[in-house]
Scaffold this motif. Structure first.
Motif, PDB file in Angstrom:
ATOM      1  N   LYS A  81     -10.619 -68.424  -9.291  1.00  0.00           N
ATOM      2  CA  LYS A  81     -11.895 -68.092  -9.923  1.00  0.00           C
ATOM      3  C   LYS A  81     -12.368 -66.750  -9.395  1.00  0.00           C
ATOM      4  N   ARG A  82     -13.172 -66.073 -10.186  1.00  0.00           N
ATOM      5  CA  ARG A  82     -13.742 -64.808  -9.741  1.00  0.00           C
ATOM      6  C   ARG A  82     -14.794 -65.067  -8.685  1.00  0.00           C
ATOM      7  N   MET A  83     -14.861 -64.177  -7.715  1.00  0.00           N
ATOM      8  CA  MET A  83     -15.837 -64.297  -6.640  1.00  0.00           C
ATOM      9  C   MET A  83     -17.221 -63.970  -7.195  1.00  0.00           C
ATOM     10  N   PRO A  84     -18.223 -64.783  -6.841  1.00  0.00           N
ATOM     11  CA  PRO A  84     -19.586 -64.484  -7.298  1.00  0.00           C
ATOM     12  C   PRO A  84     -20.033 -63.106  -6.807  1.00  0.00           C
ATOM     13  N   LEU A  85     -20.821 -62.439  -7.607  1.00  0.00           N
ATOM     14  CA  LEU A  85     -21.260 -61.086  -7.309  1.00  0.00           C
ATOM     15  C   LEU A  85     -22.028 -61.002  -5.991  1.00  0.00           C
ATOM     16  N   GLU A  86     -22.817 -62.030  -5.667  1.00  0.00           N
ATOM     17  CA  GLU A  86     -23.596 -62.016  -4.425  1.00  0.00           C
ATOM     18  C   GLU A  86     -22.677 -61.954  -3.204  1.00  0.00           C
ATOM     19  N   ILE A  87     -21.588 -62.683  -3.254  1.00  0.00           N
ATOM     20  CA  ILE A  87     -20.655 -62.699  -2.123  1.00  0.00           C
ATOM     21  C   ILE A  87     -19.900 -61.375  -2.052  1.00  0.00           C
ATOM     22  N   ARG A  88     -19.507 -60.839  -3.199  1.00  0.00           N
ATOM     23  CA  ARG A  88     -18.825 -59.535  -3.210  1.00  0.00           C
ATOM     24  C   ARG A  88     -19.707 -58.458  -2.607  1.00  0.00           C
ATOM     25  N   ALA A  89     -20.992 -58.494  -2.933  1.00  0.00           N
ATOM     26  CA  ALA A  89     -21.923 -57.489  -2.412  1.00  0.00           C
ATOM     27  C   ALA A  89     -21.997 -57.567  -0.894  1.00  0.00           C
ATOM     28  N   LYS A  90     -21.972 -58.768  -0.336  1.00  0.00           N
ATOM     29  CA  LYS A  90     -22.046 -58.928   1.120  1.00  0.00           C
ATOM     30  C   LYS A  90     -20.822 -58.337   1.806  1.00  0.00           C
ATOM     31  N   ILE A  91     -19.688 -58.393   1.153  1.00  0.00           N
ATOM     32  CA  ILE A  91     -18.464 -57.865   1.744  1.00  0.00           C
ATOM     33  C   ILE A  91     -18.567 -56.359   1.938  1.00  0.00           C
ATOM     34  N   PHE A  92     -19.144 -55.660   0.979  1.00  0.00           N
ATOM     35  CA  PHE A  92     -19.172 -54.208   1.020  1.00  0.00           C
ATOM     36  C   PHE A  92     -20.428 -53.639   1.664  1.00  0.00           C
ATOM     37  N   MET A  93     -21.375 -54.448   2.044  1.00  0.00           N
ATOM     38  CA  MET A  93     -22.610 -53.956   2.646  1.00  0.00           C
ATOM     39  C   MET A  93     -22.374 -53.133   3.915  1.00  0.00           C
ATOM     40  N   PRO A  94     -21.538 -53.573   4.862  1.00  0.00           N
ATOM     41  CA  PRO A  94     -21.405 -52.812   6.104  1.00  0.00           C
ATOM     42  C   PRO A  94     -20.561 -51.551   5.960  1.00  0.00           C
ATOM     43  N   PHE A  95     -19.981 -51.307   4.812  1.00  0.00           N
ATOM     44  CA  PHE A  95     -19.100 -50.167   4.614  1.00  0.00           C
ATOM     45  C   PHE A  95     -19.870 -48.854   4.689  1.00  0.00           C
ATOM     46  N   SER A  96     -19.342 -47.943   5.456  1.00  0.00           N
ATOM     47  CA  SER A  96     -19.940 -46.614   5.562  1.00  0.00           C
ATOM     48  C   SER A  96     -18.882 -45.594   5.164  1.00  0.00           C
ATOM     49  N   ALA A  97     -19.154 -44.846   4.127  1.00  0.00           N
ATOM     50  CA  ALA A  97     -18.172 -43.878   3.636  1.00  0.00           C
ATOM     51  C   ALA A  97     -17.967 -42.734   4.620  1.00  0.00           C
ATOM     52  N   LEU A  98     -18.998 -42.380   5.353  1.00  0.00           N
ATOM     53  CA  LEU A  98     -18.893 -41.287   6.319  1.00  0.00           C
ATOM     54  C   LEU A  98     -19.063 -41.847   7.725  1.00  0.00           C
ATOM     55  N   LYS A  99     -17.950 -42.213   8.319  1.00  0.00           N
ATOM     56  CA  LYS A  99     -17.967 -42.834   9.637  1.00  0.00           C
ATOM     57  C   LYS A  99     -18.554 -41.876  10.665  1.00  0.00           C
ATOM     58  N   GLY A 100     -19.545 -42.341  11.419  1.00  0.00           N
ATOM     59  CA  GLY A 100     -20.141 -41.552  12.469  1.00  0.00           C
ATOM     60  C   GLY A 100     -21.276 -40.651  12.024  1.00  0.00           C
ATOM     61  N   LEU A 101     -21.603 -40.664  10.731  1.00  0.00           N
ATOM     62  CA  LEU A 101     -22.660 -39.771  10.250  1.00  0.00           C
ATOM     63  C   LEU A 101     -24.003 -40.110  10.883  1.00  0.00           C
ATOM     64  N   THR A 102     -24.337 -41.380  10.942  1.00  0.00           N
ATOM     65  CA  THR A 102     -25.627 -41.790  11.510  1.00  0.00           C
ATOM     66  C   THR A 102     -25.743 -41.347  12.964  1.00  0.00           C
ATOM     67  N   GLN A 103     -24.680 -41.539  13.741  1.00  0.00           N
ATOM     68  CA  GLN A 103     -24.698 -41.134  15.141  1.00  0.00           C
ATOM     69  C   GLN A 103     -24.811 -39.617  15.273  1.00  0.00           C
ATOM     70  N   ALA A 104     -24.130 -38.880  14.418  1.00  0.00           N
ATOM     71  CA  ALA A 104     -24.204 -37.422  14.476  1.00  0.00           C
ATOM     72  C   ALA A 104     -25.610 -36.933  14.161  1.00  0.00           C
ATOM     73  N   ILE A 105     -26.247 -37.551  13.203  1.00  0.00           N
ATOM     74  CA  ILE A 105     -27.626 -37.167  12.860  1.00  0.00           C
ATOM     75  C   ILE A 105     -28.557 -37.472  14.024  1.00  0.00           C
ATOM     76  N   GLN A 106     -28.386 -38.642  14.655  1.00  0.00           N
ATOM     77  CA  GLN A 106     -29.227 -39.000  15.795  1.00  0.00           C
ATOM     78  C   GLN A 106     -29.039 -38.015  16.949  1.00  0.00           C
ATOM     79  N   ARG A 107     -27.793 -37.611  17.214  1.00  0.00           N
ATOM     80  CA  ARG A 107     -27.540 -36.635  18.284  1.00  0.00           C
ATOM     81  C   ARG A 107     -28.206 -35.298  17.966  1.00  0.00           C
ATOM     82  N   GLN A 108     -28.141 -34.892  16.708  1.00  0.00           N
ATOM     83  CA  GLN A 108     -28.747 -33.620  16.304  1.00  0.00           C
ATOM     84  C   GLN A 108     -30.264 -33.664  16.484  1.00  0.00           C
TER      85      GLN A 108
END
Length: 81
Positions: free
Chosen positions: A30-57
């Protein structure tokens, strides 16, 4: 002008044909419900380390501002009479 209008209408019809077509499910699962699919991709960050670099700046800028205000007292223009 008429050709452009016909092209646009045909283009829209082609998209409608794709969008509203019922696609058969290939897999037995069966297809995965959309709510569960959304939870899988929530922690994904396309630019790894960007948040830390901004905080350092930001911290660096704050330190520079603090250092400049401590080392340069407010200067007043000389009194000319």
């Amino acid at each position: 002008m008429n050709e452009a209008k016909n092209h646009a209408e045909n283009h829209a019809k082609n998209h409608d044909a794709i969008i509203y077509t019922h696609w058969p499910q290939v897999s037995q699962r069966k297809r995965m419900p959309l709510e569960i699919r959304a939870k899988i991709f929530m922690p994904f960050s396309a630019l790894k380390g960007l948040t830390q670099a901004i905080q350092r700046q930001v911290q660096t800028q704050e330190q520079l501002q603090t250092h400049q205000s401590d080392s340069h007292p407010t200067r007043h223009p000389p009194n000319r009479q």
